[in-house]
Design a protein around this motif. Structure first.
Motif, PDB file in Angstrom:
ATOM      1  N   GLN A 545      25.587  19.041  46.196  1.00  0.00           N
ATOM      2  CA  GLN A 545      26.484  19.580  45.169  1.00  0.00           C
ATOM      3  C   GLN A 545      27.886  19.814  45.736  1.00  0.00           C
ATOM      4  OE1 GLN A 545      24.253  22.958  43.154  1.00  0.00           O
ATOM      5  NE2 GLN A 545      25.002  21.775  41.417  1.00  0.00           N
ATOM      6  N   GLY A 546      28.320  18.952  46.628  1.00  0.00           N
ATOM      7  CA  GLY A 546      29.643  19.104  47.232  1.00  0.00           C
ATOM      8  C   GLY A 546      30.754  19.102  46.193  1.00  0.00           C
ATOM      9  N   SER A 547      30.728  18.147  45.309  1.00  0.00           N
ATOM     10  CA  SER A 547      31.780  18.070  44.284  1.00  0.00           C
ATOM     11  C   SER A 547      31.703  19.264  43.346  1.00  0.00           C
ATOM     12  CB  SER A 547      31.659  16.764  43.493  1.00  0.00           C
ATOM     13  OG  SER A 547      31.963  15.669  44.315  1.00  0.00           O
ATOM     14  N   THR A 548      30.489  19.708  43.043  1.00  0.00           N
ATOM     15  CA  THR A 548      30.331  20.884  42.172  1.00  0.00           C
ATOM     16  C   THR A 548      30.977  22.109  42.815  1.00  0.00           C
ATOM     17  OG1 THR A 548      28.177  19.912  41.633  1.00  0.00           O
ATOM     18  CG2 THR A 548      28.627  22.105  40.781  1.00  0.00           C
ATOM     19  N   SER A 549      30.802  22.245  44.115  1.00  0.00           N
ATOM     20  CA  SER A 549      31.406  23.388  44.808  1.00  0.00           C
ATOM     21  C   SER A 549      32.930  23.327  44.760  1.00  0.00           C
ATOM     22  CB  SER A 549      30.965  23.422  46.274  1.00  0.00           C
ATOM     23  OG  SER A 549      29.610  23.689  46.383  1.00  0.00           O
ATOM     24  N   VAL A 550      33.485  22.135  44.974  1.00  0.00           N
ATOM     25  CA  VAL A 550      34.946  22.010  44.924  1.00  0.00           C
ATOM     26  C   VAL A 550      35.454  22.396  43.536  1.00  0.00           C
ATOM     27  CG1 VAL A 550      36.882  20.402  45.085  1.00  0.00           C
ATOM     28  CG2 VAL A 550      35.005  20.257  46.740  1.00  0.00           C
ATOM     29  N   ILE A 551      34.745  21.928  42.520  1.00  0.00           N
ATOM     30  CA  ILE A 551      35.138  22.281  41.141  1.00  0.00           C
ATOM     31  C   ILE A 551      35.028  23.795  40.945  1.00  0.00           C
ATOM     32  CG2 ILE A 551      34.401  22.066  38.723  1.00  0.00           C
ATOM     33  CD1 ILE A 551      33.534  19.139  39.485  1.00  0.00           C
ATOM     34  N   ALA A 552      33.962  24.388  41.459  1.00  0.00           N
ATOM     35  CA  ALA A 552      33.769  25.842  41.307  1.00  0.00           C
ATOM     36  C   ALA A 552      34.889  26.617  41.991  1.00  0.00           C
ATOM     37  CB  ALA A 552      32.414  26.241  41.886  1.00  0.00           C
ATOM     38  N   ILE A 553      35.345  26.107  43.132  1.00  0.00           N
ATOM     39  CA  ILE A 553      36.457  26.751  43.835  1.00  0.00           C
ATOM     40  C   ILE A 553      37.733  26.679  42.992  1.00  0.00           C
ATOM     41  CG2 ILE A 553      38.023  26.421  45.809  1.00  0.00           C
ATOM     42  CD1 ILE A 553      35.466  25.695  47.455  1.00  0.00           C
ATOM     43  N   ALA A 554      37.969  25.499  42.422  1.00  0.00           N
ATOM     44  CA  ALA A 554      39.159  25.351  41.567  1.00  0.00           C
ATOM     45  C   ALA A 554      39.054  26.275  40.354  1.00  0.00           C
ATOM     46  CB  ALA A 554      39.303  23.895  41.130  1.00  0.00           C
ATOM     47  N   ASN A 555      37.851  26.407  39.790  1.00  0.00           N
ATOM     48  CA  ASN A 555      37.652  27.327  38.657  1.00  0.00           C
ATOM     49  C   ASN A 555      38.050  28.751  39.043  1.00  0.00           C
ATOM     50  OD1 ASN A 555      36.540  25.322  37.011  1.00  0.00           O
ATOM     51  ND2 ASN A 555      34.421  25.847  37.531  1.00  0.00           N
ATOM     52  N   LEU A 556      37.579  29.201  40.203  1.00  0.00           N
ATOM     53  CA  LEU A 556      37.883  30.566  40.651  1.00  0.00           C
ATOM     54  C   LEU A 556      39.385  30.772  40.795  1.00  0.00           C
ATOM     55  CD1 LEU A 556      35.228  31.242  43.466  1.00  0.00           C
ATOM     56  CD2 LEU A 556      35.372  32.364  41.224  1.00  0.00           C
ATOM     57  N   ALA A 557      40.047  29.764  41.388  1.00  0.00           N
ATOM     58  CA  ALA A 557      41.492  29.893  41.615  1.00  0.00           C
ATOM     59  C   ALA A 557      42.247  29.933  40.293  1.00  0.00           C
ATOM     60  CB  ALA A 557      41.975  28.738  42.491  1.00  0.00           C
ATOM     61  N   MET A 558      41.831  29.092  39.337  1.00  0.00           N
ATOM     62  CA  MET A 558      42.506  29.105  38.033  1.00  0.00           C
ATOM     63  C   MET A 558      42.226  30.416  37.300  1.00  0.00           C
ATOM     64  SD  MET A 558      42.188  25.221  36.491  1.00  0.00           S
ATOM     65  CE  MET A 558      40.418  25.048  36.634  1.00  0.00           C
ATOM     66  N   ALA A 559      40.989  30.881  37.358  1.00  0.00           N
ATOM     67  CA  ALA A 559      40.616  32.090  36.608  1.00  0.00           C
ATOM     68  C   ALA A 559      41.402  33.309  37.070  1.00  0.00           C
ATOM     69  CB  ALA A 559      39.120  32.343  36.758  1.00  0.00           C
ATOM     70  N   THR A 560      41.775  33.310  38.338  1.00  0.00           N
ATOM     71  CA  THR A 560      42.487  34.472  38.883  1.00  0.00           C
ATOM     72  C   THR A 560      43.997  34.223  38.996  1.00  0.00           C
ATOM     73  OG1 THR A 560      41.940  33.640  41.086  1.00  0.00           O
ATOM     74  CG2 THR A 560      40.512  35.349  40.185  1.00  0.00           C
ATOM     75  N   GLY A 561      44.431  33.071  38.497  1.00  0.00           N
ATOM     76  CA  GLY A 561      45.861  32.755  38.545  1.00  0.00           C
ATOM     77  C   GLY A 561      46.358  32.465  39.940  1.00  0.00           C
ATOM     78  N   ASN A 562      45.489  31.949  40.777  1.00  0.00           N
ATOM     79  CA  ASN A 562      45.856  31.747  42.178  1.00  0.00           C
ATOM     80  C   ASN A 562      46.155  30.285  42.519  1.00  0.00           C
ATOM     81  OD1 ASN A 562      45.991  34.299  43.537  1.00  0.00           O
ATOM     82  ND2 ASN A 562      43.779  34.508  43.256  1.00  0.00           N
ATOM     83  N   VAL A 563      46.908  29.625  41.672  1.00  0.00           N
ATOM     84  CA  VAL A 563      47.405  28.281  41.983  1.00  0.00           C
ATOM     85  C   VAL A 563      48.838  28.188  41.472  1.00  0.00           C
ATOM     86  CG1 VAL A 563      47.067  25.784  41.721  1.00  0.00           C
ATOM     87  CG2 VAL A 563      45.084  27.288  41.596  1.00  0.00           C
ATOM     88  N   GLY A 564      49.722  27.586  42.274  1.00  0.00           N
ATOM     89  CA  GLY A 564      51.046  27.283  41.759  1.00  0.00           C
ATOM     90  C   GLY A 564      52.182  28.093  42.350  1.00  0.00           C
ATOM     91  N   ARG A 565      51.911  28.802  43.430  1.00  0.00           N
ATOM     92  CA  ARG A 565      53.000  29.509  44.113  1.00  0.00           C
ATOM     93  C   ARG A 565      52.606  29.700  45.578  1.00  0.00           C
ATOM     94  NH1 ARG A 565      49.927  33.215  41.481  1.00  0.00           N
ATOM     95  NH2 ARG A 565      49.211  34.983  42.734  1.00  0.00           N
ATOM     96  N   GLU A 566      53.512  30.201  46.370  1.00  0.00           N
ATOM     97  CA  GLU A 566      53.199  30.418  47.786  1.00  0.00           C
ATOM     98  C   GLU A 566      52.168  31.533  47.942  1.00  0.00           C
ATOM     99  OE1 GLU A 566      55.965  30.170  51.145  1.00  0.00           O
ATOM    100  OE2 GLU A 566      57.519  30.116  49.602  1.00  0.00           O
ATOM    101  N   GLY A 567      51.349  31.388  48.966  1.00  0.00           N
ATOM    102  CA  GLY A 567      50.399  32.456  49.288  1.00  0.00           C
ATOM    103  C   GLY A 567      49.040  32.323  48.639  1.00  0.00           C
ATOM    104  N   VAL A 568      48.884  31.337  47.765  1.00  0.00           N
ATOM    105  CA  VAL A 568      47.612  31.214  47.040  1.00  0.00           C
ATOM    106  C   VAL A 568      47.041  29.814  47.253  1.00  0.00           C
ATOM    107  CG1 VAL A 568      48.347  32.938  45.351  1.00  0.00           C
ATOM    108  CG2 VAL A 568      48.814  30.511  44.899  1.00  0.00           C
ATOM    109  N   GLY A 569      46.270  29.335  46.295  1.00  0.00           N
ATOM    110  CA  GLY A 569      45.911  27.926  46.285  1.00  0.00           C
ATOM    111  C   GLY A 569      44.498  27.592  46.704  1.00  0.00           C
ATOM    112  N   VAL A 570      44.247  26.292  46.634  1.00  0.00           N
ATOM    113  CA  VAL A 570      42.969  25.691  47.002  1.00  0.00           C
ATOM    114  C   VAL A 570      43.273  24.717  48.128  1.00  0.00           C
ATOM    115  CG1 VAL A 570      41.075  24.248  46.210  1.00  0.00           C
ATOM    116  CG2 VAL A 570      42.090  25.925  44.654  1.00  0.00           C
ATOM    117  N   ASN A 571      42.717  24.993  49.291  1.00  0.00           N
ATOM    118  CA  ASN A 571      43.184  24.297  50.489  1.00  0.00           C
ATOM    119  C   ASN A 571      42.041  23.674  51.272  1.00  0.00           C
ATOM    120  OD1 ASN A 571      46.115  25.416  50.510  1.00  0.00           O
ATOM    121  ND2 ASN A 571      44.803  27.197  50.197  1.00  0.00           N
TER     122      ASN A 571
END
Lengths: 952, 79
Positions: A545-571
């Motif tokens: 479920q590698g791809s599922t995990s990556v998607i889940a990580i992106a979900n978490l980042a979007m849900a908390t508003g943690n994409v699109g500025r310095e200090g946050v993101g999916v790396n």
């Protein structure tokens, strides 16, 4: 400090945006507020004498050489610890200062061996420079009396550098470098007063201490106290060439210090944006493999793998390969051949290999070893955010408040980023670690994770689902961000799913083994602790479920508003140096450069026009599919540039069976690697020191690789691919890799603005780099996601098929160690093997006791795929029920045990979960004995290689 | 190629998409993933196995894919 690494400003930049104006030696100077006087002077071209100060370290103020006088202020403050003030009038050279400095230098030199002419640092010694700068002409105290140099014992235990305490001035730079830059705290100043001395650990030698040989202390030593053995042996370099490390995905910039065409040392480049002057033991020291005696520099062919090799000319090798591939295609069909390009190769090489496959072979059977590491990242981030890449630059972590590390071990796998992470933690950032093992970042010197979710291998999605559940049900989402930036219906569906009781921490605890209250606490911290950044590695991707995990990580980042500025993101922390680049370059069988699907007729037409050929619109075979097709009989020829699938890929017996089933395997490599032992054609490769090109690191940063010595085999790898294409009748006529990059830029929208000229101007460029972002893009998805609206996707947890049973009651997971790199072909041929000479099996004390296993016992590891044997290490780093090993040595056979289970979306292998049994044994496994016999036979065939008589 | 492996891989793909609430979309996405990532001989061998041995072992969503999306998944005829 390297003389090829730019000006040393003495103290770090302040980073402030407000300016301060002052006067230094009558010169008006304007600098950022918070700048120290020493740096302000250096910025104006005024060098204040110094010894304990260097701009990579915080000011310390101990040597008393950098004293200055300031109008209206009493005394002579140290310029390294005194910040500028508006209107300040500073004097750096006065009779009073000269007298003080001369007195200080006199004391230093009175306890220093005066062997400058034979000293390693002669001409590159700051103590020598300062003696000259202050005009020292005599030492009134004489050289009699107690000193530190006559009885000093040199520590030569480290393979790469020496420590001569007799030359130490106790400036603390090495100690501070170990603390501030590396974060290991291996060094200290022992005792007080005259007895003060630098001590690795508690008066150990360097090898016996916690030292990780990053070289930061050596870099910052102002004298010859810490010296590279390569400089001691060869003398100092005559020029420096800025290039990029060929090891991990951090992509550190280095200055290759060269004498003629001989590399004398590699020093981390201060201007490198990825590493900012830091390095690790691999990049800094482990480059000797490039000239190792195992290098093969002449092409070879053979009809069968049981034949001795025949050394042939390049022309004969190309003609033979082309004839064989055309014969195979005529007999078995156009799709019966393919190519692999390693993510260790440059962008230009990757681009050329996929072009060769698509244009000259006429199919899409091209893949890269990113398949077996980060292909789920490409899929998962493209689906959710719109681009198959990480969102930040490494420096972004300086703005992070909560760091989440999932399935990654940065202090071993990505050490220079690991040091950044530790530094940020020492500044107060919180850390959540999600990993089955207790890695060094969980609890170390001056760092401690707030949460370590020590999950069972294979349950990442269960943990991520539980975190999602808490964030949704406790109202911790950033609703405004989501409403503005994400697809509404997909978000609602995801919320409804995440809120289900079966996704709660309490429900998921059964699968993951992580206590529900810890899951809840971690979710709350990530969602509410300020800027949250997720860093993840192969512990996320290498699962069914590698791809599922990556998607889940992106979900978490979007849900908390943690994409699109310095200090946050999916790396994603990329494994090898050019994983990002090889994916960007169209090395996957379904995508042309720039992640455009081969079925996209508009993109295909663009490339067809440029390449003057018709392209296949169907996806090609992935690496594991190629092996399956080879065994089934429809895939017969493979061109492998730089990969070692016979060691690195899972279920080795399956892989070698596939290789044996092919009629022409062509391997291009530095060494006769494990795959080459199954090859019919060997084309010698060139190391990163022998060619021009670019690597793209985990930050999407394209950095130059520059030739510092001529290719030992005569050709750079891109030239070999080009000549092979020509032999196949498909013309390629590049005269320099810059022309390949120009073609990439012309055909790939995210690369439109990239060229070698721009790379020279900017140092490095983070793509996208085009008309909209001419200097590149450090942070992605600012204001909106690349795909338009962010897309939440449901990530149902599905347990892996690889389950524990009575027969296989333990779960094996695999990983890396600091000193070795991937299959070890490079690092095993360096002194790094002194740090890690063999792969070992980590086992929990309880599991060891249950099996009567003692430390160092040889134990068998048996799975459904195969059996190997390794020495056991008993440790609580692993939890009961879990065992762990690395895969750096081919004879270890770690991948004899791993299965060919793979990620549902990308076929990335499930290296991280294999059900095994472990037992004491007294001999290697049957596979290991067969491996040894085969290796001996192949080495014999290599030793018996001969040249064909002319005309044959 | 190994039918067991192809069926397992197809079911894994179906398993991911079957979690989506819109069944029609899930079937479409499963088929789309197979179409965009499976090389033609994999699809060819997959259908050949089904034709020769039936659909035993296929999950519900894959049965729907085979029933409703087969035409778009059929690989091009080998010349």
């Amino acid at each position: 400090m390297s003389q090829f690494n730019g000006i040393d400003f003495g103290t770090p930049a302040s980073g402030a945006t407000e300016s301060v104006q002052l006067e230094i030696d009558g010169v008006d100077v304007t600098v950022p507020a918070g700048t120290m006087i020493m740096r302000a002077a250096a910025m104006a071209g005024i060098q204040v004498p110094k010894l304990c100060a260097t701009d990579s370290l915080d000011p310390f103020g101990s040597c008393r050489l950098c004293l200055v006088e300031i109008d209206g202020k009493r005394g002579t403050p140290a310029s390294c610890t005194t910040p500028v003030e508006p209107g300040m009038k500073v004097h750096t050279q006065t009779p009073r200062l000269a007298k003080l400095r001369k007195g200080v230098m006199e004391l230093y030199i009175s306890d220093h061996p005066l062997d400058c002419l034979t000293c390693t640092a002669n001409g590159d010694c700051e103590l020598q420079d300062m003696a000259g700068a202050v005009g020292l002409r005599e030492v009134r105290y004489g050289m009699d009396g107690a000193n530190h140099f006559e009885t000093a014992v040199k520590d030569e235990s480290n393979p790469y550098f020496t420590f001569d305490p007799g030359k130490c001035i106790v400036c603390n730079r090495c100690v501070r470098a170990c603390e501030e830059i590396q974060g290991t705290f291996a060094l200290t100043i022992d005792s007080r007063g005259f007895a003060s001395k630098v001590s690795p650990s508690q008066n150990e030698d360097f090898m016996g201490s916690e030292c990780v040989s990053c070289g930061a202390c050596v870099n910052d030593c102002p004298t010859a106290t810490l010296s590279e053995k390569s400089v001691i042996e060869n003398g100092q370099a005559d020029h420096g060439v800025t290039t990029t490390c060929a090891y991990c995905g951090v992509g550190c910039s280095f200055v290759a210090e060269v004498k003629g065409d001989q590399v004398v040392r590699m020093t981390p480049a201060k201007t490198g944006r990825a590493n900012e002057g830091h390095a690790c033991v691999k990049g800094r020291f482990a480059w000797g493999y490039a000239t190792h005696s195992d290098r093969l520099t002449k092409p070879m062919i053979r009809a069968k793998i049981t034949d001795p090799w025949q050394v042939v000319s390049w022309e004969e090798a190309f003609a033979y390969t082309a004839k064989e591939f055309r014969r195979i295609q005529a007999k078995y069909g156009r799709d019966s051949v393919g190519g692999l390009v390693s993510s260790r190769c440059t962008n230009e090489e990757g681009y050329l290999v996929q072009k060769l496959v698509r244009a000259a072979f006429g199919n899409n059977n091209v893949d890269t070893c990113a398949r077996v590491c980060h292909s789920p990242t490409g899929y998962g981030l493209k689906q959710t955010l719109g681009e198959s890449a990480g969102t930040q630059e490494f420096k972004s972590i300086e703005q992070t408040d909560v760091i989440v590390v999932i399935g990654a071990n940065p202090t071993d796998g990505h050490p220079v980023f690991g040091s950044r992470l530790k530094r940020r933690m020492r500044e107060g950032a919180k850390l959540i670690v999600i990993d089955p093992r207790t890695t060094d970042i969980v609890d170390g010197p001056h760092i401690k994770a707030s949460y370590h979710l020590k999950l069972r291998p294979g349950t990442n999605v269960a943990v991520l689902s539980a975190l999602s559940h808490v964030i949704v049900t406790e109202g911790l989402m950033n609703r405004d961000y989501i409403a503005e930036r994400c697809e509404e219906k997909a978000f609602k569906d995801w919320c409804d799913w995440a809120a289900k009781p079966e996704n709660s921490p309490e429900a998921m605890e059964e699968f993951s083994g992580v206590p529900a209250d810890e899951l809840r606490g971690a979710a709350r911290l990530y969602a509410t602790g300020g800027n949250g950044a997720i860093y993840y590695g192969l512990g996320v991707t290498e699962h069914s479920q590698g791809s599922t995990s990556v998607i889940a990580i992106a979900n978490l980042a979007m849900a908390t508003g943690n994409v699109g500025r310095e200090g946050v993101g999916v790396n994603p922390l990329r494994g090898q140096n050019n994983v990002q680049g090889s994916c960007d370059m169209g090395s996957f069988p379904h995508e042309l450069p720039g992640y455009r699907h081969v079925s996209d007729s508009i993109t295909r037409a663009l490339f067809e026009d440029a390449w003057n050929v018709q392209l296949e619109s169907e996806p090609g075979l992935r690496i594991p599919n190629m092996f399956d097709a080879a065994i089934e009989g429809s895939f017969k020829g493979l061109y492998v540039q730089g990969e070692d699938v016979a060691q690195s890929d899972p279920n080795v017996r399956h892989v070698t069976h596939a290789l044996e089933s092919m009629e022409c395997v062509v391997v291009q490599d530095l060494f006769l690697n494990e795959t080459a032992k199954f090859a019919h054609v060997f084309l010698p490769g060139a190391s990163f020191l022998e060619k021009d090109g670019t690597f793209t690191n985990a930050e999407r940063r394209i950095s130059p690789v520059r030739k510092v010595m001529a290719p030992l085999c005569g050709y750079a790898d891109w030239e070999v691919t080009q000549l092979l294409a020509n032999a196949l009748g498909y013309p390629m006529n590049y005269s320099h890799p810059s022309e390949i990059m120009d073609e990439i830029a012309r055909l790939t929208p995210t690369f439109h603005g990239v060229s070698y000229q721009r790379l020279d101007e900017l140092g490095s460029i983070q793509w996208p780099c085009n008309e909209e972002a001419p200097d590149g893009t450090p942070t992605m998805h600012v204001d909106h996601f690349v795909r338009g609206k962010g897309r939440f996707m449901i990530t149902q947890y599905v347990p892996t098929d690889e389950k524990v049973t009575r027969r296989f009651p333990l779960l094996l997971t695999t990983g890396r160690i600091l000193s070795q790199y991937n299959v070890g072909a490079q690092t095993r041929r360096t002194e790094n093997s002194r740090f890690h000479a063999a792969d070992l099996l980590e086992i929990h004390p309880q599991d060891a006791e249950d099996r009567g296993i003692r430390e160092g016992d040889l134990v068998s590891i048996e799975s459904r795929a195969g059996t190997t044997a390794l020495p056991a290490v008993i440790t609580e780093r692993v939890q009961p029920g879990v065992v762990y090993t690395t895969f750096h040595f081919p004879e270890s056979g770690a991948n004899v045990v791993t299965t060919d289970n793979s990620d549902w979306a990308t076929n990335c292998p499930e290296y991280k979960v294999t059900a095994v049994q472990v037992a004491r044994v007294n001999r290697p496994s049957e596979w290991q004995e067969q491996f040894q016999a085969f290796t001996d036979e192949q080495n014999q065939l290599l030793a018996r290689r001969h040249s064909l008589p002319a005309g044959e | 190629m190994s039918a067991d492996k192809l069926i397992k891989m197809a079911n894994q793909i179906g398993m991911f998409f079957s979690a989506m609430p819109d069944r029609e979309q899930a079937v479409k996405d499963t088929a789309g993933h197979l179409r965009r990532s499976w090389e033609p001989r994999m699809r060819r061998d997959f259908f050949k196995y089904i034709d020769d041995h039936g659909t035993n072992g296929l999950s519900d969503i894959l049965l729907e894919v085979v029933k409703t999306k087969r035409a778009e998944l059929e690989p091009p005829k080998v010349a």
